[in-house]
Design a protein around this motif. Structure first.
Motif, PDB file in Angstrom:
ATOM      1  N   ASP A  17       0.388  -3.782 -40.163  1.00 59.03           N
ATOM      2  CA  ASP A  17       0.740  -2.366 -40.317  1.00 59.03           C
ATOM      3  C   ASP A  17       0.747  -1.968 -41.784  1.00 59.03           C
ATOM      4  OD1 ASP A  17       2.945  -3.701 -41.281  1.00 59.03           O
ATOM      5  OD2 ASP A  17       4.405  -2.331 -40.352  1.00 59.03           O
ATOM      6  N   SER A  18       0.335  -2.873 -42.642  1.00 58.27           N
ATOM      7  CA  SER A  18       0.429  -2.640 -44.077  1.00 58.27           C
ATOM      8  C   SER A  18      -0.886  -2.089 -44.625  1.00 58.27           C
ATOM      9  CB  SER A  18       0.768  -3.960 -44.769  1.00 58.27           C
ATOM     10  OG  SER A  18       1.162  -3.736 -46.096  1.00 58.27           O
ATOM     11  N   GLN A  19      -0.794  -1.484 -45.780  1.00 54.58           N
ATOM     12  CA  GLN A  19      -1.989  -1.056 -46.505  1.00 54.58           C
ATOM     13  C   GLN A  19      -1.791  -1.455 -47.941  1.00 54.58           C
ATOM     14  OE1 GLN A  19      -2.408   3.136 -45.905  1.00 54.58           O
ATOM     15  NE2 GLN A  19      -3.309   2.870 -43.869  1.00 54.58           N
ATOM     16  N   PHE A  20      -2.885  -1.708 -48.593  1.00 51.60           N
ATOM     17  CA  PHE A  20      -2.781  -2.041 -50.023  1.00 51.60           C
ATOM     18  C   PHE A  20      -3.308  -0.849 -50.790  1.00 51.60           C
ATOM     19  CE2 PHE A  20      -3.382  -6.874 -49.158  1.00 51.60           C
ATOM     20  CZ  PHE A  20      -2.095  -6.940 -48.610  1.00 51.60           C
ATOM     21  N   PRO A  49      -3.472   2.495 -57.036  1.00 49.20           N
ATOM     22  CA  PRO A  49      -3.082   1.165 -57.480  1.00 49.20           C
ATOM     23  C   PRO A  49      -1.949   0.623 -56.605  1.00 49.20           C
ATOM     24  CG  PRO A  49      -2.174   2.837 -58.942  1.00 49.20           C
ATOM     25  CD  PRO A  49      -3.035   3.556 -57.950  1.00 49.20           C
ATOM     26  N   ALA A  50      -1.841  -0.674 -56.579  1.00 52.75           N
ATOM     27  CA  ALA A  50      -0.906  -1.312 -55.661  1.00 52.75           C
ATOM     28  C   ALA A  50       0.515  -0.798 -55.891  1.00 52.75           C
ATOM     29  CB  ALA A  50      -0.960  -2.823 -55.857  1.00 52.75           C
ATOM     30  N   LEU A  51       1.146  -0.396 -54.811  1.00 52.89           N
ATOM     31  CA  LEU A  51       2.558  -0.031 -54.884  1.00 52.89           C
ATOM     32  C   LEU A  51       3.373  -1.293 -54.611  1.00 52.89           C
ATOM     33  CD1 LEU A  51       2.429   3.250 -52.771  1.00 52.89           C
ATOM     34  CD2 LEU A  51       2.504   3.028 -55.268  1.00 52.89           C
ATOM     35  N   ALA A  52       4.629  -1.174 -54.849  1.00 51.53           N
ATOM     36  CA  ALA A  52       5.493  -2.311 -54.536  1.00 51.53           C
ATOM     37  C   ALA A  52       5.381  -2.616 -53.040  1.00 51.53           C
ATOM     38  CB  ALA A  52       6.932  -1.968 -54.893  1.00 51.53           C
ATOM     39  N   SER A  53       5.426  -3.896 -52.698  1.00 49.88           N
ATOM     40  CA  SER A  53       5.324  -4.284 -51.305  1.00 49.88           C
ATOM     41  C   SER A  53       6.508  -3.740 -50.527  1.00 49.88           C
ATOM     42  CB  SER A  53       5.376  -5.814 -51.182  1.00 49.88           C
ATOM     43  OG  SER A  53       4.203  -6.361 -51.664  1.00 49.88           O
ATOM     44  N   PRO A  54       6.255  -3.301 -49.289  1.00 52.03           N
ATOM     45  CA  PRO A  54       7.416  -3.032 -48.430  1.00 52.03           C
ATOM     46  C   PRO A  54       8.146  -4.338 -48.143  1.00 52.03           C
ATOM     47  CG  PRO A  54       5.360  -2.832 -47.202  1.00 52.03           C
ATOM     48  CD  PRO A  54       4.984  -3.111 -48.622  1.00 52.03           C
ATOM     49  N   ASP A  93      -8.016 -10.428 -48.509  1.00 54.85           N
ATOM     50  CA  ASP A  93      -6.774  -9.779 -48.924  1.00 54.85           C
ATOM     51  C   ASP A  93      -5.886  -9.662 -47.685  1.00 54.85           C
ATOM     52  OD1 ASP A  93      -7.750  -9.322 -51.545  1.00 54.85           O
ATOM     53  OD2 ASP A  93      -8.862  -7.568 -50.796  1.00 54.85           O
ATOM     54  N   GLY A  94      -4.633 -10.042 -47.807  1.00 53.16           N
ATOM     55  CA  GLY A  94      -3.774  -9.990 -46.625  1.00 53.16           C
ATOM     56  C   GLY A  94      -2.428 -10.623 -46.905  1.00 53.16           C
ATOM     57  N   PHE A  95      -1.973 -11.378 -45.929  1.00 53.74           N
ATOM     58  CA  PHE A  95      -0.664 -12.004 -46.045  1.00 53.74           C
ATOM     59  C   PHE A  95      -0.756 -13.499 -45.780  1.00 53.74           C
ATOM     60  CE2 PHE A  95       0.174  -7.606 -45.411  1.00 53.74           C
ATOM     61  CZ  PHE A  95       1.258  -7.359 -46.240  1.00 53.74           C
ATOM     62  N   ALA A  96      -0.225 -14.268 -46.724  1.00 52.37           N
ATOM     63  CA  ALA A  96      -0.128 -15.708 -46.501  1.00 52.37           C
ATOM     64  C   ALA A  96       1.020 -15.944 -45.534  1.00 52.37           C
ATOM     65  CB  ALA A  96       0.124 -16.422 -47.826  1.00 52.37           C
ATOM     66  N   VAL A  97       0.734 -16.726 -44.498  1.00 49.47           N
ATOM     67  CA  VAL A  97       1.748 -16.947 -43.451  1.00 49.47           C
ATOM     68  C   VAL A  97       1.729 -18.408 -43.015  1.00 49.47           C
ATOM     69  CG1 VAL A  97       1.489 -14.595 -42.551  1.00 49.47           C
ATOM     70  CG2 VAL A  97       0.117 -16.445 -41.568  1.00 49.47           C
ATOM     71  N   ALA A 125      -2.291 -20.211 -43.523  1.00 49.60           N
ATOM     72  CA  ALA A 125      -3.315 -19.251 -43.080  1.00 49.60           C
ATOM     73  C   ALA A 125      -3.034 -17.921 -43.747  1.00 49.60           C
ATOM     74  CB  ALA A 125      -3.284 -19.083 -41.561  1.00 49.60           C
ATOM     75  N   VAL A 126      -4.036 -17.047 -43.636  1.00 45.42           N
ATOM     76  CA  VAL A 126      -3.877 -15.684 -44.141  1.00 45.42           C
ATOM     77  C   VAL A 126      -4.169 -14.735 -42.990  1.00 45.42           C
ATOM     78  CG1 VAL A 126      -4.898 -13.926 -45.673  1.00 45.42           C
ATOM     79  CG2 VAL A 126      -4.398 -16.226 -46.561  1.00 45.42           C
ATOM     80  N   VAL A 127      -3.332 -13.705 -42.862  1.00 48.36           N
ATOM     81  CA  VAL A 127      -3.616 -12.629 -41.913  1.00 48.36           C
ATOM     82  C   VAL A 127      -4.241 -11.490 -42.723  1.00 48.36           C
ATOM     83  CG1 VAL A 127      -2.653 -10.969 -40.298  1.00 48.36           C
ATOM     84  CG2 VAL A 127      -1.642 -13.259 -40.481  1.00 48.36           C
ATOM     85  N   PRO A 128      -5.484 -11.085 -42.377  1.00 52.72           N
ATOM     86  CA  PRO A 128      -6.093  -9.987 -43.124  1.00 52.72           C
ATOM     87  C   PRO A 128      -5.235  -8.734 -43.037  1.00 52.72           C
ATOM     88  CG  PRO A 128      -7.727 -11.084 -41.741  1.00 52.72           C
ATOM     89  CD  PRO A 128      -6.390 -11.637 -41.352  1.00 52.72           C
ATOM     90  N   VAL A 129      -5.223  -7.978 -44.119  1.00 54.61           N
ATOM     91  CA  VAL A 129      -4.371  -6.782 -44.153  1.00 54.61           C
ATOM     92  C   VAL A 129      -4.731  -5.831 -43.017  1.00 54.61           C
ATOM     93  CG1 VAL A 129      -5.858  -5.597 -45.823  1.00 54.61           C
ATOM     94  CG2 VAL A 129      -3.441  -4.962 -45.649  1.00 54.61           C
ATOM     95  N   GLU A 130      -5.988  -5.836 -42.615  1.00 55.00           N
ATOM     96  CA  GLU A 130      -6.427  -4.943 -41.531  1.00 55.00           C
ATOM     97  C   GLU A 130      -5.726  -5.263 -40.217  1.00 55.00           C
ATOM     98  OE1 GLU A 130      -8.327  -6.690 -43.584  1.00 55.00           O
ATOM     99  OE2 GLU A 130     -10.001  -5.491 -44.334  1.00 55.00           O
TER     100      GLU A 130
END
Ligand code: AMP
Ligand code: MG
Length: 417
Positions: A119-122, A125-130, A55-59, A111-116
């Protein structure tokens, strides 16, 4: 009396009688434990598309090459990608997509950057993405993704004909979308015991009678091996009754008839004589202990194995002869049963026949140590209940000192079924 065959020679004569049964197609949810009748090739690669493994961000890895906790890189979040959804657009430089494990990596991302590592948290239940995310580390192209085909390639052979389908095989077939599976039909075996002394469990005992153990023991062995069992009523020691059971088995269309008892040289041992007179007797004496009398032949062209009556002999001869015959019927490859070297914790004696001694084997330090599991009389069923292995003492050997390494079969090895 006829020749006494070695165990190996008996198997060489017995096994070619058996050919795999015909095949059928079953739904995948009924295929566990069945034997594949055709080799399976992957219809597509696995995974079928490139996915996030965290879980993270596709970059784009190039965008975050300089990122560190002291100098985070800020990316614009352009959307949210749960598993099962596909991003329709292309990720551009400076952008990131929130992505969950198993979601397809969007075009443009590598690649994916893990959410950890952001500065983000998931939150749940999931809130709208910043609107933005700070990335605290660099990643390389390919990090935290599972590329299409990482596990296996399209067309790759994944399961071979003759494989008994294990739970993990069923899972793989599901991933490949295989709704129906070609498998060998279950071998169909008729069993019956013979003996005037036998009473079925549930009936009242009377003097001189014993409960029929072999029928139920053999049925349990066969069922564990995935065999369809037809259990016939036990037959008295009477040739006409025995022949009637054989006829019933033939009428049931079985692939093999298995009986117990009545195969020795006693005055009331009629099984061999019936096979000899009404069927074809192939051989009936094997250099094995327990279980020297063992009738192999056919009745009206249906293969027949007459196991000895002593319960331990019946069990051991099932393991030595019937099991590999059934494996052939089932479509399994001819594979010798695994043998383990174990060390005798006490001296053993034998009578020169190839002997299968009931033993309890325990792991002690670097060795598997074997002790006999009680008396070796072939009527002592309790000793095979306590045993977890059969020690195989070769023919011609009459005694082995403590410390000798001998080969053993482990019982209770359900992978063999
Ligand atoms: P037989 O092979 O007929 O000489 O039998 C050998 C020994 O096995 C005898 O003690 C029988 O009573 C015993 N036996 C035979 N059939 C069974 C059975 N189905 N269940 C338990 N013991 C049996
Ligand atoms: Mg008898």
């Amino acid at each position: 009396l006829g020749e006494l065959l070695s165990v190996a020679a008996a198997l060489q004569r017995l096994l070619p009688i058996f050919e795999p049964v015909t095949s059928e197609t079953v739904p995948l949810n009924a295929a566990g434990g069945r034997v594949l009748a055709e080799t399976v090739h992957a219809r597509w690669p696995l995974p079928p598309f490139t996915t996030a493994s965290m879980d993270g961000f596709a970059v784009r890895a190039a965008d975050v090459q300089e990122a560190s906790s002291e100098h985070p890189i800020c990316l614009q979040i352009i959307g949210d990608l749960p598993a099962g959804q596909v991003y329709p657009g292309v990720l551009m430089a400076g952008q990131a997509l929130r992505i969950m494990t198993g979601a397809a990596l969007p075009a443009g991302a590598d690649a994916v950057v893990p959410v950890e590592d952001t500065d983000s948290q998931f939150p749940q239940p999931a809130l709208a993405s910043p609107a933005q995310v700070k990335v605290y580390r660099s990643v390389h192209a390919g990090d935290y993704i599972r590329p299409r085909g990482q596990d296996l390639a399209a067309e790759q052979c994944v399961l071979a004909r003759g494989q008994r389908l294990r739970p993990q095989d069923v899972g793989l077939l599901a991933m490949l979308g295989q709704a129906n599976v070609p498998v060998y039909r279950r071998p169909h075996v008729a069993i019956f015991s013979t003996g005037d002394e036998l009473i079925s469990v549930g009936e009242g005992l009377s003097p001189g009678k014993i409960y029929d153990a072999n029928t139920l023991m053999l049925a349990a062995l066969l069922e564990r091996a995935g065999v369809q069992v037809t259990t016939l009523a036990s037959a008295p020691d009477d040739p006409a009754a025995i022949q009637q059971r054989l006829d019933q088995a033939v009428a049931a269309g079985v692939d093999l008839i298995l009986s117990s008892a009545g195969v020795s040289v006693g005055a009331y041992d009629f099984v061999r004589r019936v096979i000899e007179a009404q069927g074809q007797l192939d051989f009936w004496r094997v250099n094995i202990r327990p279980g020297k009398p063992l009738v192999v032949g056919a009745y009206l062209d249906i293969p027949f194995i007459g196991l000895p009556g002593n319960p331990v002999s019946a069990f051991v001869c099932y393991e030595v002869f019937a099991r590999p015959a059934l494996a052939r019927l089932a479509g399994l490859p001819d594979q010798p049963r695994p043998r383990w070297m174990v060390r005798l914790a006490e001296p053993v004696t034998s009578d020169g026949r190839e002997s299968y001694l009931r033993a309890v084997v325990t792991r002690t330090g670097p060795h598997w140590l074997a002790k006999l599991a009680g008396g070796q009389d072939s009527g002592n069923l309790f000793s095979i209940v306590q045993a977890n292995a059969l020690l195989i003492v070769p023919s011609e050997v009459k005694s082995l000192p403590i410390g000798t390494e001998v080969e053993a079969w482990f019982l209770n090895d359900f992978t063999l079924c």
